[in-house]
Design an enzyme around this catalytic site. Structure first.
Site, PDB file in Angstrom:
ATOM      1  N   ALA A 120      -4.410  -4.011   9.801  1.00  0.00           N
ATOM      2  CA  ALA A 120      -4.885  -2.970  10.756  1.00  0.00           C
ATOM      3  C   ALA A 120      -3.516  -2.832  11.791  1.00  0.00           C
ATOM      4  CB  ALA A 120      -5.826  -3.853  11.622  1.00  0.00           C
ATOM      5  N   ASP A 186      -5.449   1.022   4.646  1.00  0.00           N
ATOM      6  CA  ASP A 186      -4.302   1.556   5.090  1.00  0.00           C
ATOM      7  C   ASP A 186      -3.065   0.614   4.628  1.00  0.00           C
ATOM      8  OD1 ASP A 186      -2.625   3.952   6.276  1.00  0.00           O
ATOM      9  OD2 ASP A 186      -2.439   2.397   7.851  1.00  0.00           O
ATOM     10  N   CYS A 239       1.624   6.024   3.745  1.00  0.00           N
ATOM     11  CA  CYS A 239       2.562   7.160   4.547  1.00  0.00           C
ATOM     12  C   CYS A 239       3.685   7.029   3.740  1.00  0.00           C
ATOM     13  CB  CYS A 239       2.862   6.567   5.848  1.00  0.00           C
ATOM     14  SG  CYS A 239       3.794   4.925   5.976  1.00  0.00           S
TER      15      CYS A 239
END
Lengths: 312, 159
Positions: A120, A186, A239
């Site tokens: 997170a 993520d 990313c």
């Protein structure tokens, strides 16, 4: 391990040529990656309430424009420093890279749900999830690294998020008995898509690093799926551009465990489908449902988003 | 059996009652929330009522911090003040733009003559370059001064 300074144009160009078979216009990609990145802020309704911040944003950052594809988000000129604005300090605004904004929306969390943000820190997407849920429900914001907990806690506190529990655990070993309705994975990655950022992050992209991080990413995604209730959703995002860290990780998931669902990007956000093969290796066909955000398509950083649905 | 790290505070817990009385919160302001006390540090936290720490491991925080102590409902955290201070009807010092900017940057103000004296207050005023009024944070009475107790990272200066 080879590390290339993020703003070493020659090194960056040389490395990104690796992706020539994947992009529609390699020269446009390389050119985009040499330009400084726009700043981006979004309005936090938990604290800004009904205040209309459009006039303030455009006054503080001449040239600022609302993002066409995401209401409440603004693109600012590259040299803008919104972190010093009163509205930012008060939590009415929050800064986040434009290309990264959509991952939380792709998860589509609903008020009252149990949601996990597996990796997170610094809490940008956690806060987005909480806002999307109207700060109702539960977002477990997990972070493995103790030194990154400070920024996570600070951001959630500044943004007034009351629906989050911050935990510290290795995302590969989180335990939970109730099951989550949705999980955002993520994951840590080689960060090639952040090369336009001004904060000097380094790429770490030699083959050994890529192999190592891909193993971690696969373990994180498997755990994310295991923590999701049957029928629940998982968003996997990075990313970076490397297929080994994106489609290659999705390919490691057994089709009987999860399907990769088609994603419909919002109007105005240009995306490309996931690639089904790379360097002679073919991936499971539904990786094409994943979406890639290339820097030259939207004048942003780079990003990768896939949504999976747990089957059993 | 180990003691839980967080214990929910009932709506009639002295802390919750005093918090409402001190700041004049309407009874329903926290209807969608629950107060939690950490059994190790004693701090009080506020979380959405859907949040339940039971069964979740290695918890660092639950919701947002309200106060460092169950004995200090009159000393709210900056995060709590900024999220819920707008609902306070008591103990709020409203100042003009110049005073607000001075306080937001960490400066002290004279305690206003028309405000009853208290150890702590919330300071609200217009933002620099923005007519919107905001609760800037907690102030403390010291002599005749209203000192800024906003942490340095949360202060701001005119842009």
């Amino acid at each position: 391990m080879t590390s290339i300074p993020a703003h070493h144009p020659a090194a960056a160009v040389e490395h990104l040529r690796r992706y020539e078979p994947l992009v529609d216009d390699i020269d446009a990609l390389l050119e985009a990656c040499t330009r400084p990145l726009h700043r981006c802020v979004w309005v936090n309704p938990l604290l800004a309430g009904d205040h209309d911040l459009a006039g303030v944003i455009t006054a503080r950052a001449p040239g600022a424009e609302p993002l066409s594809w995401l209401p409440g988000a603004w693109r600012l000129p590259a040299r803008t420093r919104p972190g010093n604005w009163p509205e930012y300090r008060l939590g009415w605004l929050h800064g986040q890279e434009e290309a990264a904004l959509w991952a939380a929306h792709a998860l589509d969390p609903r008020p009252g749900q149990r949601v996990l943000d597996q990796c997170a820190a610094p809490g940008n997407k956690t806060a987005q999830l909480a806002v999307l849920m109207g700060d109702r429900g539960l977002v477990v914001a997990n972070e493995k690294k103790r030194e990154r907990l400070t920024s996570l806690r600070h951001n959630l506190d500044r943004l007034g998020v009351t629906s989050a529990i911050v935990t510290r655990a290795d995302g590969r070993h989180i335990t939970d008995e109730l099951g989550f309705d949705a999980v955002l994975a993520d994951v840590p990655c080689s960060c090639e898509g952040t090369s336009r950022k001004p904060d000097g992050r380094r790429w770490q992209h030699d083959e050994a690093y890529r192999d190592s991080i891909a193993q971690t990413q696969k373990a994180l995604l498997r755990r994310a799926i295991a923590l999701t209730r049957p029928g629940g959703t998982v968003v996997y995002s990075t990313c970076t551009f490397a297929p080994e860290e994106n489609e290659g990780v999705l390919d490691a998931i057994e089709p009987r465990d999860a399907v990769i669902e088609p994603l419909v990007p919002p109007a105005g956000l240009v995306t490309a489908p996931g690639v089904t093969s790379w360097q002679g290796r073919r991936y499971r066909p539904d990786v094409a449902h994943a979406l890639r955000i290339w820097p030259h398509h939207n004048d942003t950083g780079g990003f990768f988003v896939a949504r999976l649905r747990r089957l059993s | 059996m180990t003691e839980p790290l967080h214990v929910a505070l009932a709506s009639d817990h002295p802390f919750v009652v005093a918090l409402h009385e001190t700041w004049g919160f309407a009874p329903d302001v926290f209807a969608a929330h629950r107060f939690w006390q950490r059994t190790d540090s004693g701090g009080v936290w506020l979380a959405s009522c859907d949040v339940d720490p039971e069964g979740i491991g290695e918890i660092e925080t639950v919701g947002i911090a309200v106060s460092r102590s169950v004995d200090a409902p009159d000393r709210p955290s900056t995060g709590f003040a900024r999220r819920f201070g707008r609902f306070a009807t008591r103990g709020v010092v409203h100042v003009d733009a110049e005073a607000a900017a001075h306080f937001a940057a960490g400066g002290a103000l004279p305690w206003p003559d028309d405000v009853p004296r208290a150890h702590y207050c919330l300071v609200a005023g217009p933002l620099p370059g923005n007519p919107a009024e905001a609760v800037i944070g907690r102030g403390r009475l010291a002599g005749d001064q209203l000192l800024c107790e906003v942490p340095k990272k949360a202060r701001f200066a005119p842009v």
